[in-house]
Design a protein around this motif. Structure first.
Motif, PDB file in Angstrom:
ATOM      1  N   UNK A 125       0.833  -1.208   0.000  1.00 52.70           N
ATOM      2  CA  UNK A 125       0.000   0.000   0.000  1.00 52.70           C
ATOM      3  C   UNK A 125       0.869   1.260   0.000  1.00 52.70           C
ATOM      4  N   UNK A 126       1.969   1.216   0.757  1.00 55.67           N
ATOM      5  CA  UNK A 126       2.866   2.374   0.794  1.00 55.67           C
ATOM      6  C   UNK A 126       3.457   2.645  -0.578  1.00 55.67           C
ATOM      7  N   UNK A 132       7.269   6.281  -6.440  1.00 51.92           N
ATOM      8  CA  UNK A 132       8.712   6.549  -6.539  1.00 51.92           C
ATOM      9  C   UNK A 132       9.477   5.774  -5.471  1.00 51.92           C
ATOM     10  N   UNK A 133       8.866   5.544  -4.321  1.00 52.94           N
ATOM     11  CA  UNK A 133       9.528   4.766  -3.274  1.00 52.94           C
ATOM     12  C   UNK A 133       9.658   3.307  -3.686  1.00 52.94           C
ATOM     13  N   UNK A 134       8.652   2.800  -4.371  1.00 50.39           N
ATOM     14  CA  UNK A 134       8.714   1.423  -4.849  1.00 50.39           C
ATOM     15  C   UNK A 134       9.865   1.221  -5.826  1.00 50.39           C
ATOM     16  N   UNK A 135      10.109   2.229  -6.650  1.00 48.60           N
ATOM     17  CA  UNK A 135      11.200   2.122  -7.631  1.00 48.60           C
ATOM     18  C   UNK A 135      12.568   2.262  -6.977  1.00 48.60           C
ATOM     19  N   UNK A 154       6.594  10.225   5.539  1.00 49.90           N
ATOM     20  CA  UNK A 154       5.132  10.135   5.612  1.00 49.90           C
ATOM     21  C   UNK A 154       4.673   8.685   5.482  1.00 49.90           C
ATOM     22  N   UNK A 155       5.292   7.938   4.566  1.00 52.76           N
ATOM     23  CA  UNK A 155       4.921   6.534   4.386  1.00 52.76           C
ATOM     24  C   UNK A 155       5.173   5.725   5.658  1.00 52.76           C
ATOM     25  N   UNK A 156       6.288   6.012   6.341  1.00 54.00           N
ATOM     26  CA  UNK A 156       6.584   5.333   7.605  1.00 54.00           C
ATOM     27  C   UNK A 156       5.520   5.639   8.656  1.00 54.00           C
TER      28      UNK A 156
END
Length: 240
Positions: A125-126, A132-135, A154-156
């Protein structure tokens, strides 16, 4: 004849007063935040916005006043104890572990908050919220750009949808495209049922997201009311 009972506020602050030494940072500030709503806290630099966030979450002591969460008095509670009730404070300072990868930052944030069998879905979900974090999942967090680090922070914080999220100047120093991503994430969190208090200099975006607005001026509550009409009050109380 029956009388309707008003829903209990998610957050209620009453007569909050905070001193830093002899200097008064907040004076007699009171307002309520309805369950599932968004309130924008606005004001010029030095108006007391960040002090308000820190007072609500137990990071600074109150000289006077009370803080209620879902009707429970949490005045004077330690920050970690307040966090366990589902209150997430996301400050402007990027709260990341720079020596760990993006993925390990998320895993670390979820270690105590998410059951083991739910962590993979929470990470997914994050990454859906911040592609961009996934990449950059295997990249060291300390090598990300400033905007990407803010996204990771923010994702954390939002690894588990909180009961109440206090977002303090998350757009500071970000490019417009990244600012839009931050506000989209907050809107998604709110759509999942969280209550949001957003403290912002990016006034237009904040008011677009918010239901209500609070304007602070020199540590005092200058005005509160519907976000849709807050613009009428800005010249007198915010831009002064």
């Amino acid at each position: 004849m029956t009388t309707a009972i008003a829903a209990r506020p998610a957050l209620s602050v009453s007569r909050l007063t905070v001193n830093y030494g002899l200097a008064r940072a907040l004076s007699d500030v009171s307002f309520d935040v309805a369950q599932g709503s968004c309130v924008a806290v606005l004001g010029a630099n030095g108006a007391g916005k960040t002090t308000l966030a820190r007072a609500i979450t137990g990071l600074v002591p109150l000289r006077e006043g009370k803080v209620l969460l879902d009707g429970q008095d949490i005045t004077g509670w330690a920050t970690h104890r307040i966090a366990r009730l589902g209150v997430t404070h996301v400050p402007a300072e990027r709260m990341i572990l720079p020596g760990l990868s993006v993925l390990d930052n998320l895993r670390a944030a979820m270690r105590w908050a998410v059951p083991r069998n739910g962590r993979a879905a929470a990470i997914e979900r994050a990454f859906e919220r911040f592609p961009v974090l996934g990449s950059r999942a295997k990249q060291l967090a300390g090598t990300l750009s400033g905007g990407e680090q803010q996204m990771l922070s923010l994702a954390r914080a939002l690894a588990v949808p909180p009961k109440l999220v206090i977002a303090d100047e998350l757009s500071h120093g970000l490019a417009p495209m990244l600012v839009a991503s931050v506000f989209e994430a907050l809107a998604q969190i709110r759509a999942q049922g969280s209550t949001v208090v957003i403290i912002e200099q990016f006034v237009g975006a904040a008011l677009e997201l918010a239901d209500e607005a609070v304007i602070l001026r020199r540590g005092e509550l200058a005005w509160s009311g519907p976000a849709s009409v807050a613009g009428d009050q800005l010249a007198a109380n915010y831009l002064e």
